[in-house]
Design an enzyme around this catalytic site. Structure first.
Site, PDB file in Angstrom:
ATOM      1  N   ASP A  31       0.479  -0.880  -0.305  1.00  0.00           N
ATOM      2  CA  ASP A  31      -0.029  -0.337   0.428  1.00  0.00           C
ATOM      3  C   ASP A  31       0.963   1.238   0.412  1.00  0.00           C
ATOM      4  O   ASP A  31       1.839   1.175   0.417  1.00  0.00           O
ATOM      5  CB  ASP A  31      -1.116  -0.136   0.930  1.00  0.00           C
ATOM      6  CG  ASP A  31      -1.918   0.552   0.357  1.00  0.00           C
ATOM      7  OD1 ASP A  31      -3.267  -0.156   1.229  1.00  0.00           O
ATOM      8  OD2 ASP A  31      -2.056   2.125   0.710  1.00  0.00           O
ATOM      9  N   ASP A  56       3.975   1.954  -4.097  1.00  0.00           N
ATOM     10  CA  ASP A  56       3.185   2.863  -4.664  1.00  0.00           C
ATOM     11  C   ASP A  56       2.902   1.110  -6.128  1.00  0.00           C
ATOM     12  O   ASP A  56       3.943   1.494  -6.782  1.00  0.00           O
ATOM     13  CB  ASP A  56       3.780   3.782  -5.033  1.00  0.00           C
ATOM     14  CG  ASP A  56       2.366   4.323  -6.671  1.00  0.00           C
ATOM     15  OD1 ASP A  56       1.812   3.610  -7.195  1.00  0.00           O
ATOM     16  OD2 ASP A  56       2.126   6.179  -5.610  1.00  0.00           O
ATOM     17  N   VAL A  57       2.693   1.092  -6.201  1.00  0.00           N
ATOM     18  CA  VAL A  57       1.754  -0.083  -7.577  1.00  0.00           C
ATOM     19  C   VAL A  57       2.201   0.620  -8.634  1.00  0.00           C
ATOM     20  O   VAL A  57       2.274   0.258  -9.478  1.00  0.00           O
ATOM     21  CB  VAL A  57       1.245  -1.031  -7.090  1.00  0.00           C
ATOM     22  CG1 VAL A  57       1.100  -1.642  -5.727  1.00  0.00           C
ATOM     23  CG2 VAL A  57      -0.427  -0.141  -7.134  1.00  0.00           C
ATOM     24  N   ASN A  99       1.566  -2.940 -14.052  1.00  0.00           N
ATOM     25  CA  ASN A  99       2.916  -3.774 -13.143  1.00  0.00           C
ATOM     26  C   ASN A  99       1.663  -5.092 -12.579  1.00  0.00           C
ATOM     27  O   ASN A  99       2.763  -6.001 -11.971  1.00  0.00           O
ATOM     28  CB  ASN A  99       2.760  -2.311 -11.937  1.00  0.00           C
ATOM     29  CG  ASN A  99       3.964  -1.404 -12.827  1.00  0.00           C
ATOM     30  OD1 ASN A  99       5.062  -1.574 -13.750  1.00  0.00           O
ATOM     31  ND2 ASN A  99       4.022  -0.025 -12.155  1.00  0.00           N
ATOM     32  N   TYR A 145     -11.856   7.442 -12.596  1.00  0.00           N
ATOM     33  CA  TYR A 145     -12.111   6.032 -11.152  1.00  0.00           C
ATOM     34  C   TYR A 145     -12.972   5.186 -13.332  1.00  0.00           C
ATOM     35  O   TYR A 145     -12.445   3.963 -12.836  1.00  0.00           O
ATOM     36  CB  TYR A 145     -13.010   6.402 -10.226  1.00  0.00           C
ATOM     37  CG  TYR A 145     -13.061   4.922  -9.131  1.00  0.00           C
ATOM     38  CD1 TYR A 145     -12.101   4.397  -8.824  1.00  0.00           C
ATOM     39  CD2 TYR A 145     -14.480   4.528  -9.234  1.00  0.00           C
ATOM     40  CE1 TYR A 145     -12.263   3.266  -7.958  1.00  0.00           C
ATOM     41  CE2 TYR A 145     -14.333   3.250  -8.721  1.00  0.00           C
ATOM     42  CZ  TYR A 145     -13.153   2.889  -7.992  1.00  0.00           C
ATOM     43  OH  TYR A 145     -13.571   1.524  -6.975  1.00  0.00           O
ATOM     44  N   LYS A 149     -10.835   1.911 -14.051  1.00  0.00           N
ATOM     45  CA  LYS A 149     -11.346   0.407 -13.827  1.00  0.00           C
ATOM     46  C   LYS A 149     -11.517  -0.222 -15.006  1.00  0.00           C
ATOM     47  O   LYS A 149     -11.594  -1.268 -14.968  1.00  0.00           O
ATOM     48  CB  LYS A 149     -12.690   0.672 -12.438  1.00  0.00           C
ATOM     49  CG  LYS A 149     -11.843   1.204 -11.030  1.00  0.00           C
ATOM     50  CD  LYS A 149     -11.186  -0.351 -11.112  1.00  0.00           C
ATOM     51  CE  LYS A 149     -10.893   0.699  -9.346  1.00  0.00           C
ATOM     52  NZ  LYS A 149      -9.357  -1.039  -8.632  1.00  0.00           N
ATOM     53  N   TYR A 159      -4.812  -9.533 -20.776  1.00  0.00           N
ATOM     54  CA  TYR A 159      -3.103 -10.958 -20.508  1.00  0.00           C
ATOM     55  C   TYR A 159      -3.586 -12.135 -20.443  1.00  0.00           C
ATOM     56  O   TYR A 159      -2.423 -12.574 -20.056  1.00  0.00           O
ATOM     57  CB  TYR A 159      -2.680  -9.867 -18.765  1.00  0.00           C
ATOM     58  CG  TYR A 159      -1.504  -9.218 -19.157  1.00  0.00           C
ATOM     59  CD1 TYR A 159      -1.617  -7.829 -18.989  1.00  0.00           C
ATOM     60  CD2 TYR A 159      -0.451  -9.688 -18.377  1.00  0.00           C
ATOM     61  CE1 TYR A 159      -0.865  -6.827 -19.698  1.00  0.00           C
ATOM     62  CE2 TYR A 159       0.949  -8.862 -18.641  1.00  0.00           C
ATOM     63  CZ  TYR A 159       0.778  -7.779 -19.509  1.00  0.00           C
ATOM     64  OH  TYR A 159       1.920  -6.338 -18.762  1.00  0.00           O
TER      65      TYR A 159
END
Ligand code: UDP
Length: 311
Positions: A31, A56-57, A99, A145, A149, A159
């Protein structure tokens, strides 16, 4: 399994960590703490099967060792947060998802995306089935947002199709319970903290818009079942018990004995007029349905908020 939960210090992420640990898995919570808080995972400190990584992803994710699953829950999740953090919201849904999927591919891990009822936007179909493509304003304030998403879902399917990653997509409807941020601006924390302070509840618009609220333990159970299933297409998880925001305010005032009533405030831009999950797919393939009714769940939630306000 050894499982990574991105957004693991957030409201849903931390409840998922609890459930995964209770099921006997090893859990890593990651997180950046912009909307999450270490308070949500403080009780897990000292658990040898739990680890927290402050990261941070949206930046490259490096993780040592094997990984069996990734639950990608990192994202701001309240309309007020999208207004304050529009670019971070877009980045975590796009770069962060890329990522996390890259890590899933490298580790051969199963990947579960936390998607949202917001992919349906202000829906023209009611209740919302997974087959509905949605009605989203790409340039409105909530679009950051919704589109992030929607992109995340598209990237997850790409993927899956191109790299054979074993993916799951859950579309989460309004969820409530302990560990929601007191000031996150969503209707549950707003109404409960106003009621406990004996202030009028701020109903936006005329309160005729509807939502369907799911208690967090029900949601987590649905997500865990989806993780263990072999369904790769999106699945709605939420409670179909729909009510107007006006009626919801009345329930909260009743439950808390708040004498201050209601105050009307302007409706935010692009606020969806109605929302109710069609959960026939979850019922059919996961054998799941919510068990906690609104009054029971809200009573627990009010108790939790009461403790927060007194500490
Ligand atoms: N809302 C409200 N008063 C508040 C906060 C929210 O009437 O103090 C309304 C909001 O306009 C929306 C609904 O409650 O129609 C749910 O809002 P929330 O921000 O919780 O999430 P959303 O479902 O819109 O993503």
């Amino acid at each position: 399994m050894r499982i990574l939960v991105t957004g693991g210090a957030g409201f849903l992420g931390s409840h998922l960590c609890d459930r995964l640990l209770a099921e006997g898995h090893d859990v890593i919570a990651m997180d950046n703490l912009i909307t999450g808080s270490t308070d949500n995972i403080a009780h897990l400190a000292g658990n040898r099967r739990f680890q927290f990584i402050h990261h941070d992803v949206t930046n490259y994710i490096y993780l040592k060792g094997d990984l069996d699953a990734i639950l990608h829950f990192a994202s701001p999740a309240s309309p007020i947060d999208y207004l304050e953090l529009p670019i971070q919201t877009l980045k975590v849904g796009s770069l962060g998802t890329h990522n996390a999927l890259g890590l899933a591919l490298a580790k051969g891990a199963r990947f579960l995306l936390a998607s949202t009822s917001e992919v349906y936007g202000d829906p023209m179909v009611h209740p919302q089935q997974e087959s509905y493509w949605g009605n989203v304003n790409p340039i409105g304030p909530r679009g950051v947002y919704d589109e992030a998403k929607r992109f995340a879902e598209a990237m997850t399917m790409a993927y899956h199709r191109s790299h054979g990653v074993d993916t799951r997509i859950v579309r989460i409807f309004n969820t409530y319970g302990p560990r929601m941020r007191l000031r996150d601006g969503r209707v549950v924390p707003n109404f409960v903290s106003q009621a406990l302070r004996h202030e009028p509840l701020t109903v936006y618009g005329e309160g005729r818009q509807t939502r369907s609220f799911c208690y967090v333990s029900d949601l987590v159970d649905g997500i865990y079942r989806l993780l263990l299933s072999d369904e790769t297409e999106p699945v709605n998880i939420g409670n179909p018990a729909e009510l107007t925001i006006y009626d919801f305010a009345t329930v909260i005032n009743e439950l808390t004995g708040n004498p201050a009533g209601i105050r009307f405030e302007p409706l935010p831009v692009d606020d969806p007029k109605q929302r109710q999950p069609d959960i026939s797919k979850a019922r059919r393939i996961l054998g799941w349905e919510p068990k906690v009714d609104l009054r029971t769940g809200m009573t627990q939630t009010v108790e939790w908020f009461r403790n927060q306000l007194t500490v």
